[in-house]
Design a protein around this motif. Structure first.
Motif, PDB file in Angstrom:
ATOM      1  N   PRO A  62      20.385 131.102 -44.160  1.00 34.48           N
ATOM      2  CA  PRO A  62      19.682 131.715 -45.291  1.00 34.48           C
ATOM      3  C   PRO A  62      19.069 133.072 -44.938  1.00 34.48           C
ATOM      4  N   ARG A  63      18.618 133.222 -43.713  1.00 30.21           N
ATOM      5  CA  ARG A  63      18.024 134.496 -43.288  1.00 30.21           C
ATOM      6  C   ARG A  63      19.096 135.576 -43.150  1.00 30.21           C
ATOM      7  N   ILE A  64      20.260 135.198 -42.623  1.00 35.55           N
ATOM      8  CA  ILE A  64      21.357 136.161 -42.490  1.00 35.55           C
ATOM      9  C   ILE A  64      21.907 136.507 -43.867  1.00 35.55           C
ATOM     10  N   GLU A  65      22.053 135.501 -44.714  1.00 35.52           N
ATOM     11  CA  GLU A  65      22.547 135.738 -46.075  1.00 35.52           C
ATOM     12  C   GLU A  65      21.617 136.700 -46.814  1.00 35.52           C
ATOM     13  N   ARG A  66      20.325 136.522 -46.668  1.00 32.78           N
ATOM     14  CA  ARG A  66      19.342 137.393 -47.316  1.00 32.78           C
ATOM     15  C   ARG A  66      19.498 138.837 -46.818  1.00 32.78           C
ATOM     16  N   ALA A  67      19.761 139.009 -45.522  1.00 36.11           N
ATOM     17  CA  ALA A  67      19.931 140.352 -44.957  1.00 36.11           C
ATOM     18  C   ALA A  67      21.209 141.011 -45.478  1.00 36.11           C
ATOM     19  N   GLY A  68      22.246 140.203 -45.725  1.00 34.36           N
ATOM     20  CA  GLY A  68      23.486 140.729 -46.292  1.00 34.36           C
ATOM     21  C   GLY A  68      24.421 141.399 -45.295  1.00 34.36           C
ATOM     22  N   ARG A  69      24.002 141.524 -44.048  1.00 32.33           N
ATOM     23  CA  ARG A  69      24.825 142.138 -42.989  1.00 32.33           C
ATOM     24  C   ARG A  69      24.716 141.276 -41.734  1.00 32.33           C
ATOM     25  N   PHE A  70      25.814 141.221 -41.004  1.00 29.42           N
ATOM     26  CA  PHE A  70      25.798 140.463 -39.755  1.00 29.42           C
ATOM     27  C   PHE A  70      26.943 140.930 -38.871  1.00 29.42           C
ATOM     28  N   CYS A  71      26.862 140.530 -37.612  1.00 30.11           N
ATOM     29  CA  CYS A  71      27.930 140.816 -36.663  1.00 30.11           C
ATOM     30  C   CYS A  71      28.492 139.489 -36.175  1.00 30.11           C
ATOM     31  N   VAL A  72      29.799 139.372 -36.179  1.00 27.23           N
ATOM     32  CA  VAL A  72      30.460 138.227 -35.573  1.00 27.23           C
ATOM     33  C   VAL A  72      30.815 138.661 -34.149  1.00 27.23           C
ATOM     34  N   ASN A  73      30.103 138.097 -33.194  1.00 28.42           N
ATOM     35  CA  ASN A  73      30.296 138.410 -31.779  1.00 28.42           C
ATOM     36  C   ASN A  73      31.246 137.377 -31.191  1.00 28.42           C
ATOM     37  N   ILE A  74      32.432 137.798 -30.771  1.00 25.57           N
ATOM     38  CA  ILE A  74      33.418 136.890 -30.197  1.00 25.57           C
ATOM     39  C   ILE A  74      33.079 136.726 -28.717  1.00 25.57           C
ATOM     40  N   LEU A  75      32.702 135.510 -28.331  1.00 27.52           N
ATOM     41  CA  LEU A  75      32.163 135.278 -27.000  1.00 27.52           C
ATOM     42  C   LEU A  75      33.225 135.263 -25.905  1.00 27.52           C
ATOM     43  N   SER A 146      38.239 137.052 -20.803  1.00 26.42           N
ATOM     44  CA  SER A 146      38.901 135.905 -21.411  1.00 26.42           C
ATOM     45  C   SER A 146      37.960 135.274 -22.425  1.00 26.42           C
ATOM     46  N   PRO A 147      38.516 134.620 -23.443  1.00 25.36           N
ATOM     47  CA  PRO A 147      37.672 134.041 -24.490  1.00 25.36           C
ATOM     48  C   PRO A 147      37.054 132.706 -24.095  1.00 25.36           C
ATOM     49  N   LEU A 148      35.906 132.426 -24.665  1.00 28.04           N
ATOM     50  CA  LEU A 148      35.318 131.098 -24.600  1.00 28.04           C
ATOM     51  C   LEU A 148      35.906 130.322 -25.765  1.00 28.04           C
ATOM     52  N   LEU A 149      36.498 129.176 -25.467  1.00 29.12           N
ATOM     53  CA  LEU A 149      37.168 128.371 -26.478  1.00 29.12           C
ATOM     54  C   LEU A 149      36.491 127.015 -26.619  1.00 29.12           C
ATOM     55  N   TYR A 150      36.776 126.363 -27.746  1.00 28.63           N
ATOM     56  CA  TYR A 150      36.290 125.013 -27.988  1.00 28.63           C
ATOM     57  C   TYR A 150      37.507 124.152 -28.287  1.00 28.63           C
ATOM     58  N   PHE A 151      37.648 123.041 -27.535  1.00 27.95           N
ATOM     59  CA  PHE A 151      38.809 122.173 -27.670  1.00 27.95           C
ATOM     60  C   PHE A 151      38.385 120.741 -27.393  1.00 27.95           C
ATOM     61  N   ARG A 152      38.634 119.852 -28.342  1.00 30.93           N
ATOM     62  CA  ARG A 152      38.311 118.432 -28.220  1.00 30.93           C
ATOM     63  C   ARG A 152      36.832 118.210 -27.872  1.00 30.93           C
ATOM     64  N   SER A 153      35.987 118.933 -28.593  1.00 29.31           N
ATOM     65  CA  SER A 153      34.526 118.811 -28.482  1.00 29.31           C
ATOM     66  C   SER A 153      33.977 119.259 -27.131  1.00 29.31           C
ATOM     67  N   ARG A 154      34.723 120.126 -26.445  1.00 22.73           N
ATOM     68  CA  ARG A 154      34.260 120.658 -25.160  1.00 22.73           C
ATOM     69  C   ARG A 154      34.609 122.132 -25.075  1.00 22.73           C
ATOM     70  N   TYR A 155      33.845 122.830 -24.242  1.00 16.15           N
ATOM     71  CA  TYR A 155      34.182 124.219 -23.948  1.00 16.15           C
ATOM     72  C   TYR A 155      35.465 124.263 -23.135  1.00 16.15           C
ATOM     73  N   ALA A 156      36.224 125.308 -23.362  1.00 10.18           N
ATOM     74  CA  ALA A 156      37.425 125.548 -22.571  1.00 10.18           C
ATOM     75  C   ALA A 156      37.499 127.049 -22.372  1.00 10.18           C
ATOM     76  N   VAL A 157      38.158 127.463 -21.330  1.00  8.48           N
ATOM     77  CA  VAL A 157      38.292 128.887 -21.045  1.00  8.48           C
ATOM     78  C   VAL A 157      39.761 129.234 -21.102  1.00  8.48           C
ATOM     79  N   GLY A 158      40.081 130.258 -21.884  1.00  7.47           N
ATOM     80  CA  GLY A 158      41.462 130.715 -21.958  1.00  7.47           C
ATOM     81  C   GLY A 158      41.672 131.839 -20.950  1.00  7.47           C
ATOM     82  N   ALA A 159      42.705 131.719 -20.154  1.00  7.89           N
ATOM     83  CA  ALA A 159      43.039 132.791 -19.200  1.00  7.89           C
ATOM     84  C   ALA A 159      44.227 133.561 -19.756  1.00  7.89           C
TER      85      ALA A 159
END
Length: 160
Positions: A62-75, A146-159
């Protein structure tokens, strides 16, 4: 109406779709606000649009929606702790997170693989989530990492 698909089975099967992890972050009264989000995708090239799904129980949205702007940071792979911090509720989530304010008034997480700065266009109710669409106003990316990934309810690292 009888439920045909059980929530645990749904989560288990769709958990086999590896997804990148992002942090959606903005400013509310000069204060950073954000949350971890794995339901993010590109939507359109012309105009450049993205979409994300946000849980209706999110206290940050709700706070981000109210601001109307945001950044999607790809981890990046090494940002697992940042994801854990911003993936939970509570005050001072940004206390140990390196961030800066962009020229568009969004919050960029330092070290992220990429940053997609957006202006909110529409929010739709979608079950227990909201589906938000936004127009991209600025981009940035690292050349390495490399990206931080999520797979089968766990973190995974893509190389890559």
């Amino acid at each position: 109406m009888e439920r045909l698909i059980e929530p645990d089975a749904f989560r288990d099967v769709l958990g086999r779709f590896a997804s990148g992890i992002t942090v959606v972050a903005g400013l509310d009264d000069g204060e950073p606000v954000g949350f971890a989000c794995q339901s993010f995708a590109s939507l359109s090239l012309d105009p450049p649009l993205v979409m994300l799904a946000v849980g209706r129980s999110s206290s940050s949205w709700p706070r981000i929606e109210r601001a109307g702007r945001f950044c999607v940071n790809i981890l990046a792979a090494e940002q697992r702790e940042i994801c854990a911090r911003l993936g939970r509720s509570g005050p001072d989530k940004f206390a140990a997170v390196p961030w800066s304010v962009s020229e568009h008034g969004t919050v960029r997480i330092e070290g992220a693989l990429a940053a997609v700065e957006c202006e909110l266009r529409a929010v739709h109710e979608a079950g227990d989530h909201y589906l938000a669409t936004a127009e991209v106003v600025a981009l940035g990316a690292r050349e390495d990492g490399s990206p931080l990934l999520y797979f089968r309810s766990r973190y995974a690292v893509g190389a890559f």
